[in-house]
Motif scaffolding. Sequence first.
Motif, mmCIF file in Angstrom:
data_model
loop_
_atom_site.group_PDB
_atom_site.id
_atom_site.type_symbol
_atom_site.label_atom_id
_atom_site.label_comp_id
_atom_site.label_asym_id
_atom_site.label_seq_id
_atom_site.Cartn_x
_atom_site.Cartn_y
_atom_site.Cartn_z
ATOM 1 N N ARG A 1 0.828 -1.202 0.000
ATOM 2 C CA ARG A 1 0.000 0.000 0.000
ATOM 3 C C ARG A 1 0.862 1.250 0.000
ATOM 4 N NH1 ARG A 1 -2.914 -1.449 3.859
ATOM 5 N NH2 ARG A 1 -1.958 -0.265 5.568
ATOM 6 N N GLY B 1 2.259 1.651 -3.463
ATOM 7 C CA GLY B 1 1.224 2.133 -4.360
ATOM 8 C C GLY B 1 0.940 3.611 -4.173
ATOM 9 N N ARG B 2 0.899 4.072 -2.914
ATOM 10 C CA ARG B 2 0.680 5.493 -2.657
ATOM 11 C C ARG B 2 1.842 6.320 -3.190
ATOM 12 N NH1 ARG B 2 -3.061 6.637 1.690
ATOM 13 N NH2 ARG B 2 -1.798 8.451 2.260
ATOM 14 N N GLU C 1 3.853 5.538 -5.747
ATOM 15 C CA GLU C 1 3.773 5.569 -7.200
ATOM 16 C C GLU C 1 2.647 6.489 -7.670
ATOM 17 O OE1 GLU C 1 3.321 1.518 -8.243
ATOM 18 O OE2 GLU C 1 5.440 0.990 -7.894
ATOM 19 N N SER C 2 1.513 6.449 -6.966
ATOM 20 C CA SER C 2 0.400 7.326 -7.338
ATOM 21 C C SER C 2 0.787 8.791 -7.154
ATOM 22 C CB SER C 2 -0.830 6.995 -6.492
ATOM 23 O OG SER C 2 -1.892 7.862 -6.789
ATOM 24 N N LYS C 3 1.493 9.089 -6.064
ATOM 25 C CA LYS C 3 1.947 10.461 -5.836
ATOM 26 C C LYS C 3 2.925 10.906 -6.914
ATOM 27 C CE LYS C 3 4.165 13.363 -2.325
ATOM 28 N NZ LYS C 3 4.776 13.390 -0.964
ATOM 29 N N ARG D 1 3.034 9.797 -10.019
ATOM 30 C CA ARG D 1 2.273 10.025 -11.251
ATOM 31 C C ARG D 1 1.554 11.367 -11.215
ATOM 32 N NH1 ARG D 1 1.155 4.379 -10.731
ATOM 33 N NH2 ARG D 1 -0.815 4.867 -9.665
ATOM 34 N N ARG D 2 1.007 11.705 -10.044
ATOM 35 C CA ARG D 2 0.326 13.002 -9.932
ATOM 36 C C ARG D 2 1.315 14.144 -10.120
ATOM 37 N NH1 ARG D 2 -2.334 10.546 -5.486
ATOM 38 N NH2 ARG D 2 -0.966 11.703 -4.068
#
Length: 321
Positions: free
Chosen positions: A284, A287-288, A290-292, A294-295
């Motif tokens: 998790r 994933g957070r 990687e998401s950050k 990408r943003r």
Amino acid sequence: MAAAAATSSSSTTVEDLPGDVLACALRRLDGPSLAAASCATSGLRALAEDPGTWRALCLARWPSLAAAAAQQQQRCVLSGAVSPRRLFADAFPFPCADDAAPLDGDDRLRLRLPLPGELVSAVDVYHRGAPIASRVVETSTLSSWFLTSPFCVDAVDCKNPAPAASVSPAELELSWIVLDPASGRAVNVSSRRPVALERHWYTGDTLVRYAVVLGGCKFEATVSCSEEAGQLTEVSLAVDDADGAAVSGEGCLRLLAAAMAGPRKGGQNQEQEAKRRYDEFVRRKRGRKESKARREVLVDLCCSAVSAVAVLSFLAAVVLR
């Protein structure tokens, strides 16, 4: 007559044994077996509630409580407000998985729990089942510096490392229990077996990591083992959230208070459950992250596009003027 003798023999139970014999047998059981025996009959429950038996179990399970340097802590932990049976029931099993749920806007119970004014950490390092280092650390939690700073407890002084000659880091085990002497409650904040092994990039020491997940945050204990010097140079506990940021002392106290007041989970698969929750936390967190990332890339692209449009608009205005 033979039938009557057989009937009398078949009605004999374990409680027909003398009380001192039963008490001696119960003292040879481990904690889970003793707790199970106390649920069988009222007579066994009365014998199993002997504080001396549970005190011996606690001292055998956590040698740090019997260390000469911890006599003051030992008196306040195993007598008075904290009974040995309560301590074993709180500290032996892991906190229940329900306590791992993050605090949401509708559940403010954690915010209403009183914060411990003092924490006592009982730390024991084992190698192949034998204790090799034991420490008890008292931490005052009343100062504003503690409440606002990142939570961290060091159980080994860097200037006075613990000897650990001829040990295999992968075979090290750790027990780290945190107690609140005021409330008489305790909680286990470390997996007994390692969840990860790493090599320090500079010193070359082996970092053995133990972790449990509480309230959506990771309690991670690190044992630094110097194989060349044969010493444990560091045994520390820190807390990170799902974004990898250090949790403050106040935030950690709230997590500990909720875990102490919550249920516990026993059984044979405690270590597997702790490892599963740790792996899920790591996934998790990744994933957070990687998401950050990408943003942030998307925001950079949008800013670049807006800048390019602004420059082109300016150039067009200059050319067409």
